[in-house]
Structure formats: C-alpha cells, structure tokens
Design a protein around this motif. Structure first.
Motif, PDB file in Angstrom:
ATOM      1  N   ARG A 105      50.902  16.472  67.569  1.00 55.90           N
ATOM      2  CA  ARG A 105      49.939  17.392  68.197  1.00 55.90           C
ATOM      3  C   ARG A 105      48.910  17.875  67.166  1.00 55.90           C
ATOM      4  NH1 ARG A 105      53.536  20.088  70.477  1.00 55.90           N
ATOM      5  NH2 ARG A 105      53.631  21.923  69.140  1.00 55.90           N
ATOM      6  N   ARG A 106      49.365  18.217  65.961  1.00 56.17           N
ATOM      7  CA  ARG A 106      48.439  18.644  64.908  1.00 56.17           C
ATOM      8  C   ARG A 106      47.490  17.511  64.512  1.00 56.17           C
ATOM      9  NH1 ARG A 106      52.856  21.450  62.982  1.00 56.17           N
ATOM     10  NH2 ARG A 106      53.416  19.773  61.559  1.00 56.17           N
ATOM     11  N   ALA A 107      48.034  16.297  64.410  1.00 53.67           N
ATOM     12  CA  ALA A 107      47.194  15.150  64.039  1.00 53.67           C
ATOM     13  C   ALA A 107      46.131  14.890  65.112  1.00 53.67           C
ATOM     14  CB  ALA A 107      48.064  13.913  63.832  1.00 53.67           C
ATOM     15  N   ILE A 108      46.522  15.010  66.369  1.00 54.96           N
ATOM     16  CA  ILE A 108      45.546  14.836  67.455  1.00 54.96           C
ATOM     17  C   ILE A 108      44.476  15.916  67.360  1.00 54.96           C
ATOM     18  CG2 ILE A 108      45.228  14.965  69.967  1.00 54.96           C
ATOM     19  CD1 ILE A 108      48.022  13.584  70.206  1.00 54.96           C
ATOM     20  N   ALA A 109      44.885  17.146  67.098  1.00 54.54           N
ATOM     21  CA  ALA A 109      43.918  18.250  66.967  1.00 54.54           C
ATOM     22  C   ALA A 109      42.981  18.015  65.782  1.00 54.54           C
ATOM     23  CB  ALA A 109      44.651  19.580  66.809  1.00 54.54           C
ATOM     24  N   ASP A 110      43.505  17.481  64.685  1.00 51.39           N
ATOM     25  CA  ASP A 110      42.698  17.259  63.480  1.00 51.39           C
ATOM     26  C   ASP A 110      41.745  16.079  63.611  1.00 51.39           C
ATOM     27  OD1 ASP A 110      43.981  19.380  62.268  1.00 51.39           O
ATOM     28  OD2 ASP A 110      45.329  18.118  61.067  1.00 51.39           O
ATOM     29  N   HIS A 111      42.155  15.037  64.339  1.00 52.44           N
ATOM     30  CA  HIS A 111      41.394  13.787  64.334  1.00 52.44           C
ATOM     31  C   HIS A 111      40.779  13.395  65.670  1.00 52.44           C
ATOM     32  CE1 HIS A 111      42.816  12.915  60.305  1.00 52.44           C
ATOM     33  NE2 HIS A 111      44.040  13.187  60.709  1.00 52.44           N
ATOM     34  N   GLY A 112      41.162  14.064  66.769  1.00 51.34           N
ATOM     35  CA  GLY A 112      40.686  13.627  68.076  1.00 51.34           C
ATOM     36  C   GLY A 112      40.287  14.777  68.971  1.00 51.34           C
ATOM     37  N   LEU A 113      39.946  14.426  70.184  1.00 57.93           N
ATOM     38  CA  LEU A 113      39.649  15.383  71.249  1.00 57.93           C
ATOM     39  C   LEU A 113      40.691  15.152  72.327  1.00 57.93           C
ATOM     40  CD1 LEU A 113      37.665  17.481  72.531  1.00 57.93           C
ATOM     41  CD2 LEU A 113      36.566  15.525  73.623  1.00 57.93           C
ATOM     42  N   SER A 114      41.550  16.150  72.556  1.00 57.25           N
ATOM     43  CA  SER A 114      42.665  15.974  73.493  1.00 57.25           C
ATOM     44  C   SER A 114      42.291  16.448  74.893  1.00 57.25           C
ATOM     45  CB  SER A 114      43.905  16.717  72.996  1.00 57.25           C
ATOM     46  OG  SER A 114      43.620  18.079  72.770  1.00 57.25           O
ATOM     47  N   ILE A 115      42.722  15.661  75.869  1.00 56.25           N
ATOM     48  CA  ILE A 115      42.480  15.975  77.275  1.00 56.25           C
ATOM     49  C   ILE A 115      43.792  15.893  78.023  1.00 56.25           C
ATOM     50  CG2 ILE A 115      41.266  15.309  79.382  1.00 56.25           C
ATOM     51  CD1 ILE A 115      39.176  13.978  77.537  1.00 56.25           C
ATOM     52  N   TRP A 116      44.187  17.000  78.614  1.00 59.20           N
ATOM     53  CA  TRP A 116      45.393  17.045  79.439  1.00 59.20           C
ATOM     54  C   TRP A 116      45.002  16.712  80.867  1.00 59.20           C
ATOM     55  CZ3 TRP A 116      47.949  22.250  81.160  1.00 59.20           C
ATOM     56  CH2 TRP A 116      49.037  21.988  82.007  1.00 59.20           C
ATOM     57  N   LEU A 117      45.534  15.622  81.386  1.00 63.10           N
ATOM     58  CA  LEU A 117      45.397  15.301  82.809  1.00 63.10           C
ATOM     59  C   LEU A 117      46.533  16.016  83.520  1.00 63.10           C
ATOM     60  CD1 LEU A 117      44.452  11.514  83.017  1.00 63.10           C
ATOM     61  CD2 LEU A 117      42.995  13.509  83.414  1.00 63.10           C
ATOM     62  N   LYS A 118      46.213  17.069  84.218  1.00 60.65           N
ATOM     63  CA  LYS A 118      47.208  17.931  84.852  1.00 60.65           C
ATOM     64  C   LYS A 118      47.343  17.576  86.331  1.00 60.65           C
ATOM     65  CE  LYS A 118      48.416  22.772  85.530  1.00 60.65           C
ATOM     66  NZ  LYS A 118      47.965  24.171  85.366  1.00 60.65           N
ATOM     67  N   ALA A 119      48.565  17.257  86.718  1.00 56.80           N
ATOM     68  CA  ALA A 119      48.843  16.893  88.110  1.00 56.80           C
ATOM     69  C   ALA A 119      49.982  17.744  88.642  1.00 56.80           C
ATOM     70  CB  ALA A 119      49.219  15.413  88.197  1.00 56.80           C
TER      71      ALA A 119
END
Length: 193
Positions: A105-119
């Motif tokens: 989760r930290r690596a995604i926050a540091d290197h990417g843009l996270s998108i939660w597809l909520k269903a």
C-alpha cells in the motif's frame, strides 16, 4: 476519439509523470475489465498483477494458494507489484488482497495513483459466481465470506487516492467515470500546489 478528448488524455498522462494507475478492490469489482478499458482509452499498457504472478511462478493462483498457502502467495504478490510499480505509466490491476499489505500500500502511494473500484455485495456476488476458481470463496457460504471480506477490506481500500463506484453498467461508462475522476484529482492536486 475526438481531438478534444485526445488532448485531455494527453494532458492527463503528462500530469501522471510516469506513475502507474493502480486499481484496487475486491474480487469481482471489475479491476481487470475496467482497467483494460481505461488503458485502451488512454493508449497505455495494461498489466494484471495476477497474470504476472502466474507467469513468474508458472502456476495458477489457485495452485499457488493450495501448494504454498496465502502467506507465501502474498509475499510473491508483493514482489511482483513492487516491480510493476517502477515500469512507467501503465494501468495495473491488483489482486483483491494486495492493498491489504502495508508495504504494498505504501509503495502504491509512493509510486502510483490508486483507484478503488467500490461495488456492493450483490454486484460482487453476481460477478464472482460466474468464476468458481476464487480460492478465498471456496467455503460453505461464499456470500458470508464476501461479507467478511467487505467488512475487513473496505476501510483499508478507502485509503486509495480515488474511489469510483462500480455497478452493472457498460465498461465504457465506468471507464469514462474513472478517467474523469483521475483528471479532476490531478487538476485539484495541481491547484493545491
């Protein structure tokens, strides 16, 4: 695609500055289907972390779970995702449990843009019921298992940069909503800077 849309997409990609778009969410949320569509619309590569794990291990996800258990699978998943995060702008669909790992989760926050597809639960169950190979749902009561996963994971998924609701609608509609949300998010960050 109109010239205006193409220019908007080019601007969005420029503002991403080489970072990947990373989809998180429960199994059945549409991370792969919507992710592929978003990648196609933006003209960037798409990668599914589960497919990369299967390629690296030469085993299917169910085989990995059965032979090595969930902890070993999660360790492999973490290594694969960390590698993929440094591969430039792309769309990356992650497995449902990947975002639960603090380091991932930290690596995604540091290197990417996270998108939660909520269903919602009914949407998820309608989708996963068509694919009986989900290791975590090989239980006496898959619906109750999914409810437990929602209770445990949704508070963590809520840490994603963006949340986009997904539902039974055309992929093109949800993908357009995702792209619009990314554009709005990046513009807001620029305005705040």
């Amino acid at each position: 695609m109109t010239d205006e849309t193409a220019a908007r997409h080019a601007g969005l990609l420029e503002r991403l500055a080489g970072r990947p778009i990373v989809f998180v969410g429960l199994m059945g949320a549409g991370k792969t289907a919507i992710g592929r569509r978003v990648a196609s619309e933006l003209g960037i590569p798409f990668t599914d972390s589960d497919h990369e794990i299967e390629s690296a291990s030469r085993m299917t996800i169910p085989e990995l779970f059965e032979r090595y258990g969930e902890p070993e699978f999660r360790a492999l998943e973490q290594r694969v995702i960390l590698r993929l995060l440094t591969g430039g702008t792309r769309v990356l669909a992650t497995g449902g449990g990947a975002y639960m790992n603090d380091e991932t989760r930290r690596a995604i926050a540091d290197h990417g843009l996270s998108i939660w597809l909520k269903a919602d639960l009914d949407t998820l169950m309608g989708r996963v019921g068509r694919k009986p190979t989900r290791p975590l749902l090989k239980t006496d009561n898959p619906r109750a298992t999914m409810e437990k996963l929602i209770a445990a994971r949704y508070p963590v998924y809520a840490h994603a940069d963006l949340t986009v609701p997904t539902r039974d609608d055309r992929r093109e509609v949800i993908a357009a909503e995702v792209i619009a949300a990314i554009g709005a998010h990046l513009a807001a960050r620029e305005d705040a800077a």
